[in-house]
Design a protein around this motif. Structure first.
Motif, PDB file in Angstrom:
ATOM      1  N   ARG A 266      30.712  23.582  18.456  1.00 48.68           N
ATOM      2  CA  ARG A 266      30.124  24.312  19.922  1.00 48.68           C
ATOM      3  C   ARG A 266      29.530  23.354  20.472  1.00 48.68           C
ATOM      4  O   ARG A 266      28.898  22.179  20.246  1.00 48.68           O
ATOM      5  CB  ARG A 266      29.471  25.418  19.466  1.00 48.68           C
TER       6      ARG A 266
ATOM      7  N   ILE B 205      26.289  21.782  22.990  1.00 53.66           N
ATOM      8  CA  ILE B 205      24.686  22.043  22.853  1.00 53.66           C
ATOM      9  C   ILE B 205      24.429  23.211  23.865  1.00 53.66           C
ATOM     10  O   ILE B 205      24.956  23.278  24.815  1.00 53.66           O
ATOM     11  CB  ILE B 205      23.935  20.554  23.186  1.00 53.66           C
ATOM     12  N   GLN B 206      23.269  23.896  23.581  1.00 49.09           N
ATOM     13  CA  GLN B 206      22.545  24.895  24.372  1.00 49.09           C
ATOM     14  C   GLN B 206      21.258  24.687  24.104  1.00 49.09           C
ATOM     15  O   GLN B 206      20.576  24.145  23.376  1.00 49.09           O
ATOM     16  CB  GLN B 206      23.412  26.362  23.772  1.00 49.09           C
TER      17      GLN B 206
ATOM     18  N   ASP C 165      18.378  24.261  21.317  1.00 50.06           N
ATOM     19  CA  ASP C 165      19.162  23.518  20.010  1.00 50.06           C
ATOM     20  C   ASP C 165      18.037  22.207  19.780  1.00 50.06           C
ATOM     21  O   ASP C 165      17.872  21.510  20.848  1.00 50.06           O
ATOM     22  CB  ASP C 165      20.304  22.784  20.361  1.00 50.06           C
TER      23      ASP C 165
ATOM     24  N   LEU D 209      23.411  18.837  15.024  1.00 48.65           N
ATOM     25  CA  LEU D 209      22.657  19.984  15.210  1.00 48.65           C
ATOM     26  C   LEU D 209      21.469  19.880  14.062  1.00 48.65           C
ATOM     27  O   LEU D 209      21.871  20.131  12.873  1.00 48.65           O
ATOM     28  CB  LEU D 209      23.194  21.523  15.336  1.00 48.65           C
TER      29      LEU D 209
ATOM     30  N   LYS E 207      18.658  22.347  13.988  1.00 43.25           N
ATOM     31  CA  LYS E 207      17.978  23.857  14.087  1.00 43.25           C
ATOM     32  C   LYS E 207      18.182  24.438  15.357  1.00 43.25           C
ATOM     33  O   LYS E 207      18.214  23.714  16.364  1.00 43.25           O
ATOM     34  CB  LYS E 207      16.571  23.693  13.523  1.00 43.25           C
ATOM     35  N   GLU E 208      18.624  25.841  15.273  1.00 46.60           N
ATOM     36  CA  GLU E 208      18.637  26.570  16.442  1.00 46.60           C
ATOM     37  C   GLU E 208      17.340  27.235  16.634  1.00 46.60           C
ATOM     38  O   GLU E 208      16.986  28.106  15.828  1.00 46.60           O
ATOM     39  CB  GLU E 208      19.779  27.653  16.275  1.00 46.60           C
ATOM     40  N   LYS E 209      16.581  26.881  17.545  1.00 51.25           N
ATOM     41  CA  LYS E 209      15.290  27.169  17.716  1.00 51.25           C
ATOM     42  C   LYS E 209      15.343  28.555  18.441  1.00 51.25           C
ATOM     43  O   LYS E 209      16.046  28.917  19.369  1.00 51.25           O
ATOM     44  CB  LYS E 209      14.358  26.148  18.400  1.00 51.25           C
ATOM     45  N   LYS E 210      14.015  29.390  18.651  1.00 51.71           N
ATOM     46  CA  LYS E 210      13.917  30.397  19.325  1.00 51.71           C
ATOM     47  C   LYS E 210      12.808  30.031  20.207  1.00 51.71           C
ATOM     48  O   LYS E 210      11.736  29.604  19.835  1.00 51.71           O
ATOM     49  CB  LYS E 210      13.787  31.828  18.371  1.00 51.71           C
TER      50      LYS E 210
END
Length: 223
Positions: free
Chosen positions: A52, A54-55, A58, A86, A88-91
Motif C-alpha cells: 500500500r 505510505i500514509q 507510518d 514499513l 510500524k503504523e504509529k498512532k
C-alpha cells in the motif's frame, strides 16, 4: 546510499504525483524526491513493501541516494531505487509520537520569515531559505471550499499562528475532514499541520514568480 527511519507527516498531491515529507527521530525534516531537481514521487515509488502507499504516521525505512537540496527546498533527499519498508503504523495517541511532534513544533514568530502566504522568488534568490517545511500547531482551524480563478474547487484551511491569520490551500486528500457537499467546517480539535513551500510560479496578473505556502499534511491532535 544509506537508509533513514522517517515518520511520514505528509503525502500530498504534486503535479498528479506525490509530495512526501517526514521527520527523523531528532526532528530533522526529510522530503524524498525522485530527481536531483526536486522531482515528485510517483505512486509506484511510494508503495511500501506491504503493498500500500505510505500514509501519515507510518514509520518507514527509506533508502536515500544522497542529499539533493535546491534553493527553495533545502530538505530534499534523492531516493535510491529500493523498496520503502514499513516498520510500524504509529498512532497520534502514541506517547513517543506526541513527544516528537510537540518538540518539532515551529517556534519562530512567522512562517518562513513572512506574515504573507507566499515568498517572492527574487527574495529566495537573494537571501536563500533555511527551511521549507515546518510543523504548526493549529488551534481550532476551519476548512472551506473555494473556487479559484481558474474555475476549479480548492480546499483551504484557516488558522492563527503567532498572532497572524493564515488561509492556505490543502494539498492532501481531505474528504474525511470536509465531506462532499459541505463548503465549510470549524474544527473543535487542534491539529498538527505540515506547512510546505511549493514550487515557484507566476500567478495570473503578477509580474514576478512566487513560492506559495500550502498544507501538505494534517494530524488531529488527541484530546
Amino acid at each position: 546510499m544509506h537508509e533513514v527511519k522517517m515518520l511520514c507527516m505528509a503525502n500530498s498531491w504534486k503535479h498528479q504525483e506525490r509530495c512526501i515529507a517526514g521527520l527523523l527521530k531528532n526532528g530533522t525534516w526529510v522530503r524524498p524526491v525522485s530527481t536531483a531537481q526536486g522531482g515528485a514521487i510517483t505512486e509506484d515509488q511510494c508503495q511500501l513493501d506491504v503493498g500500500r502507499p505510505i500514509q501519515p504516521l507510518d514509520l518507514v525505512r527509506l533508502p536515500i541516494e544522497k542529499a539533493a537540496p535546491i534553493l527553495h527546498q533545502p530538505e530534499n533527499q534523492l531516493i535510491a531505487n529500493k523498496p520503502w519498508l514499513l516498520l510500524k503504523e504509529k498512532k497520534a495517541e502514541n506517547n513517543k509520537v506526541v513527544s516528537l511532534l510537540t518538540r518539532s513544533e515551529h517556534k519562530k514568530d512567522t512562517l518562513f520569515g513572512t506574515e504573507d502566504d507566499k515568498i517572492s522568488w527574487s527574495s529566495i534568490e537573494r537571501q536563500g531559505l533555511a527551511e521549507s517545511l515546518v510543523l504548526v500547531r493549529a488551534v481550532g482551524p476551519y476548512f472551506r471550499r473555494k473556487r479559484t480563478w481558474s474555475g476549479r474547487t480548492q480546499i483551504r484551511s484557516g488558522f492563527t499562528f503567532a498572532g497572524t491569520d493564515y488561509d492556505l490551500p490543502v494539498t492532501f486528500e481531505a474528504s474525511h475532514i470536509l465531506q462532499e457537499g459541505k463548503n465549510f467546517t470549524q474544527s473543535s480539535s487542534d491539529w498538527w499541520f505540515t506547512v510546505s513551500l511549493g514550487g515557484a510560479f507566476r500567478p495570473y496578473g503578477y509580474q514576478e514568480k512566487y513560492c506559495y505556502m500550502l498544507i501538505a499534511g494534517a494530524i488531529e491532535i488527541p484530546n
